[in-house]
Design a protein around this motif. Structure first.
Motif, short mmCIF file in Angstrom:
data_model
loop_
_atom_site.label_atom_id
_atom_site.label_comp_id
_atom_site.label_asym_id
_atom_site.label_seq_id
_atom_site.Cartn_x
_atom_site.Cartn_y
_atom_site.Cartn_z
N ARG B 32 0.83 -1.20 0.00
CA ARG B 32 0.00 0.00 0.00
C ARG B 32 0.87 1.26 0.00
NH1 ARG B 32 -5.25 1.61 1.34
NH2 ARG B 32 -6.09 -0.44 1.79
N VAL B 33 1.95 1.22 0.79
CA VAL B 33 2.86 2.37 0.85
C VAL B 33 3.54 2.55 -0.50
CG1 VAL B 33 5.02 3.21 1.89
CG2 VAL B 33 3.25 2.19 3.34
N THR B 34 4.00 1.44 -1.09
CA THR B 34 4.68 1.51 -2.38
C THR B 34 3.75 2.06 -3.45
OG1 THR B 34 5.80 -0.50 -1.67
CG2 THR B 34 6.12 0.14 -3.96
N ALA B 35 2.46 1.74 -3.31
CA ALA B 35 1.49 2.14 -4.34
C ALA B 35 0.85 3.50 -4.07
CB ALA B 35 0.40 1.07 -4.44
N LEU B 36 1.29 4.19 -3.02
CA LEU B 36 0.70 5.51 -2.72
C LEU B 36 0.80 6.39 -3.97
CD1 LEU B 36 1.97 6.47 0.86
CD2 LEU B 36 -0.40 6.16 0.14
N SER B 37 -0.30 7.00 -4.32
CA SER B 37 -0.33 7.77 -5.57
C SER B 37 0.42 9.08 -5.39
CB SER B 37 -1.77 8.07 -5.96
OG SER B 37 -2.32 8.99 -5.06
N ASP B 38 0.75 9.69 -6.50
CA ASP B 38 1.45 10.97 -6.46
C ASP B 38 0.59 12.05 -5.82
OD1 ASP B 38 3.64 9.87 -7.59
OD2 ASP B 38 3.23 10.56 -9.63
N GLU B 39 -0.72 11.82 -5.81
CA GLU B 39 -1.61 12.83 -5.21
C GLU B 39 -1.50 12.84 -3.68
OE1 GLU B 39 -3.85 10.97 -8.09
OE2 GLU B 39 -2.14 12.14 -8.78
N THR B 40 -1.01 11.74 -3.11
CA THR B 40 -0.83 11.71 -1.66
C THR B 40 0.39 12.54 -1.32
OG1 THR B 40 -1.68 9.46 -1.64
CG2 THR B 40 -0.54 10.20 0.34
N ASP B 41 0.18 13.59 -0.55
CA ASP B 41 1.33 14.42 -0.18
C ASP B 41 1.99 13.82 1.06
OD1 ASP B 41 3.20 16.28 0.33
OD2 ASP B 41 1.86 18.01 0.33
N VAL B 42 2.98 12.96 0.78
CA VAL B 42 3.64 12.21 1.85
C VAL B 42 4.33 13.15 2.86
CG1 VAL B 42 5.56 10.59 2.26
CG2 VAL B 42 3.88 10.13 0.47
N LEU B 43 4.63 14.37 2.44
CA LEU B 43 5.30 15.30 3.35
C LEU B 43 4.41 15.68 4.54
CD1 LEU B 43 6.93 17.65 0.71
CD2 LEU B 43 8.12 15.99 2.14
N VAL B 44 3.10 15.69 4.32
CA VAL B 44 2.19 16.17 5.38
C VAL B 44 0.97 15.28 5.60
CG1 VAL B 44 2.85 18.60 5.06
CG2 VAL B 44 0.93 17.67 3.76
N ASP B 45 0.87 14.17 4.87
CA ASP B 45 -0.35 13.36 4.92
C ASP B 45 -0.68 12.89 6.35
OD1 ASP B 45 -2.42 11.76 3.30
OD2 ASP B 45 -1.49 10.23 4.57
N ASP B 46 -1.93 13.11 6.75
CA ASP B 46 -2.36 12.79 8.11
C ASP B 46 -2.18 11.31 8.47
OD1 ASP B 46 -3.13 14.95 9.62
OD2 ASP B 46 -5.15 15.04 8.78
N ASP B 47 -2.68 10.44 7.59
CA ASP B 47 -2.64 9.01 7.87
C ASP B 47 -1.19 8.51 7.92
OD1 ASP B 47 -3.83 6.44 8.29
OD2 ASP B 47 -3.55 5.98 6.16
N PHE B 48 -0.40 8.95 6.95
CA PHE B 48 1.00 8.54 6.85
C PHE B 48 1.76 8.96 8.11
CE2 PHE B 48 5.40 8.86 5.50
CZ PHE B 48 5.56 7.84 4.56
N HIS B 49 1.60 10.21 8.51
CA HIS B 49 2.41 10.70 9.64
C HIS B 49 1.92 10.20 10.99
CE1 HIS B 49 5.59 12.75 7.66
NE2 HIS B 49 4.72 13.12 6.74
N LEU B 50 0.62 10.00 11.14
CA LEU B 50 0.16 9.44 12.42
C LEU B 50 0.69 8.01 12.56
CD1 LEU B 50 -1.45 9.82 15.03
CD2 LEU B 50 -3.28 8.53 13.91
N THR B 51 0.72 7.26 11.46
CA THR B 51 1.21 5.88 11.51
C THR B 51 2.68 5.85 11.92
OG1 THR B 51 -0.34 5.38 9.73
CG2 THR B 51 1.39 3.75 10.16
N LEU B 52 3.49 6.68 11.27
CA LEU B 52 4.92 6.73 11.63
C LEU B 52 5.09 7.20 13.07
CD1 LEU B 52 7.20 8.34 8.88
CD2 LEU B 52 7.43 6.09 9.96
#
Lengths: 75, 351
Positions: B32-52
């Motif tokens: 799922r992480v590998t397939a994150l679309s370019d539209e997901t702003d990994v720099l600030v994404d809520d789900d991504f950063h809460l998980t980390l």
């Protein structure tokens, strides 16, 4: 600090308008003779004389340096 | 502290596993992480950063009702590694221009690091706090800052064992000051907690995690990525130096804002303490720690610059998000979750 005698005071200038770092001092006496008690393991003494918390450095030398570069750039 | 609330598929999966409510399918999550679309702003994404953030917290104080040994769970670490690699790639790309310019610059290491701190455009957050912020906005600012400041300096302690010689001694000096220099009441974490208390806020560790947006969590996530990986120790120290070197002047402004708003003295005193302390720490970090590390291993120069630029970039994103929200007349915090401590300013100011 050490078992065998008085700790030594070590003074390290940072250069370029930056502070002088002092390790091992208990008191810093300023030009007026006022004593400032040292409460940190290392203190930074202002050398640009623009600090608002003399004798301690408050980073103002960087703003002074920025202003100087700005004026040089404008000249 | 309590487990945070989920914010999407990644955090939902991790929080479910930590709660003991289901297995962790790391392979599927990595995909799922590998397939994150370019539209997901990994720099600030809520789900991504809460998980980390949740995974990193297992290295600090953990969560109520969660087995502490999740800290070294190989499946969780597999997911974390995939997320870190993605975040690292984003950060290397975003900071490459400043890192490159610093590599090309002349001068000694501290001079180039100080120049780098003026190269990366920041958000004018401290000037806003000084001159314009309302009491409500100041309270929000304290809630954002609580995410890091209640564990202030703890991340860098992980790096101490990985240094040697002059850099180790300088980091120990810096940390000793952060940890109160022998006076528990001067522990910087405790000073910040007192500031929260007198604002009528909760000083309980992690109290505001559910309100903190991804941009705020990203600041500590980038720090944790660096301090927990020995291969990135030099980046962790560049990061520390940039933090310290952009602290004295902003703290002076924020302390001015406290006084303008008539906040209790204990709030301003936290920021006052950092004006002097960080004027020392920036010299220790850039000269003795970063300069010392590069003198011993010149190949670390790029990592030191990368860490510094990454810190500045993460703060610019977090501060920018706060200012954007306030300029649009909305809260900079996430809403809709049980607020553990609504500020009671009238009481705080009167007392």
């Amino acid at each position: 600090m050490t078992a065998g005698g008085r700790r030594s005071v070590v003074v390290t200038p940072c250069g370029d308008g930056g502070p002088i770092l002092v390790r091992g001092a208990d008191v810093i006496e300023d030009a007026d003779g006022t004593a400032h008690v040292v409460t940190r393991p290392v203190v930074a003494l202002c050398t640009c004389e623009k600090s608002q918390r003399l004798p301690w450095c408050d980073g103002t030398h960087k703003a002074v340096e920025r202003g100087r570069r700005r004026r040089e750039g404008a000249a | 502290m309590h487990l945070p609330r989920e914010r999407g598929p990644l955090s939902s999966a991790v929080l479910t596993a930590l709660s003991g409510d289901g297995p962790l399918d790391a392979v599927a999550l990595v995909e799922r992480v590998t397939a994150l679309s370019d539209e997901t702003d990994v720099l600030v994404d809520d789900d991504f950063h809460l998980t980390l953030w949740t995974m990193y917290e297992l290295h600090y104080r953990g969560f109520d009702g969660v087995d502490d040994d999740w800290e070294w769970d190989p499946e969780l670490l597999r997911l974390r590694h995939a997320m870190e690699e993605r975040l690292l790639a984003e950060y290397r790309f975003a900071t490459s221009e400043w890192v490159h310019a610093s590599m090309e610059a002349t001068g000694d290491v501290p001079t180039r690091l100080f120049a780098l701190t003026e190269m990366v455009p920041g958000a004018p957050l401290s000037s806003y706090m000084q001159r314009e912020a309302s009491r409500e906005e100041f309270v929000e600012y304290m809630q954002h800052k609580s995410i890091y400041h209640l564990k202030e300096s703890d991340p860098q302690s992980f790096v101490l064992a990985r240094l040697s010689g002059r850099p180790k001694v300088a980091l120990a000096e810096l940390q000793y000051d952060e940890y109160g220099a022998g006076r528990p009441e001067q522990l910087h974490q405790a000073l910040f907690a007192k500031g929260l208390d007198v604002c009528g806020l909760s000083s309980e560790y992690g109290a505001y995690i559910d309100l903190a947006p991804g941009s705020t969590l990203a600041v500590t996530n980038v720090m944790n990525l660096f301090v927990l990986r020995r291969s990135l120790a030099a980046a962790a120290m560049g990061h520390l130096g940039a933090f310290e070197a952009t602290s004295s002047e902003p703290c002076r402004k924020v302390a001015g804002g406290c006084r303008r708003l008539g906040l209790p003295d204990l709030v301003a005193s936290y920021f006052d303490e950092h004006i002097e302390a960080d004027a020392v720490h920036e010299q220790l970090a850039f000269r003795d720690i970063c300069g010392g590390m590069v003198a011993e291993r010149p190949e670390l120069l790029g990592d030191v610059f990368f860490g510094a630029a990454a810190y500045l970039f993460s703060e610019a994103l977090a501060g920018g998000a706060m200012l954007d929200a306030w300029r649009e007349g909305r809260s900079s915090l996430r809403s809709g979750t049980g607020d553990p401590g609504t500020a009671s300013f009238e009481t705080a100011v009167a007392s």
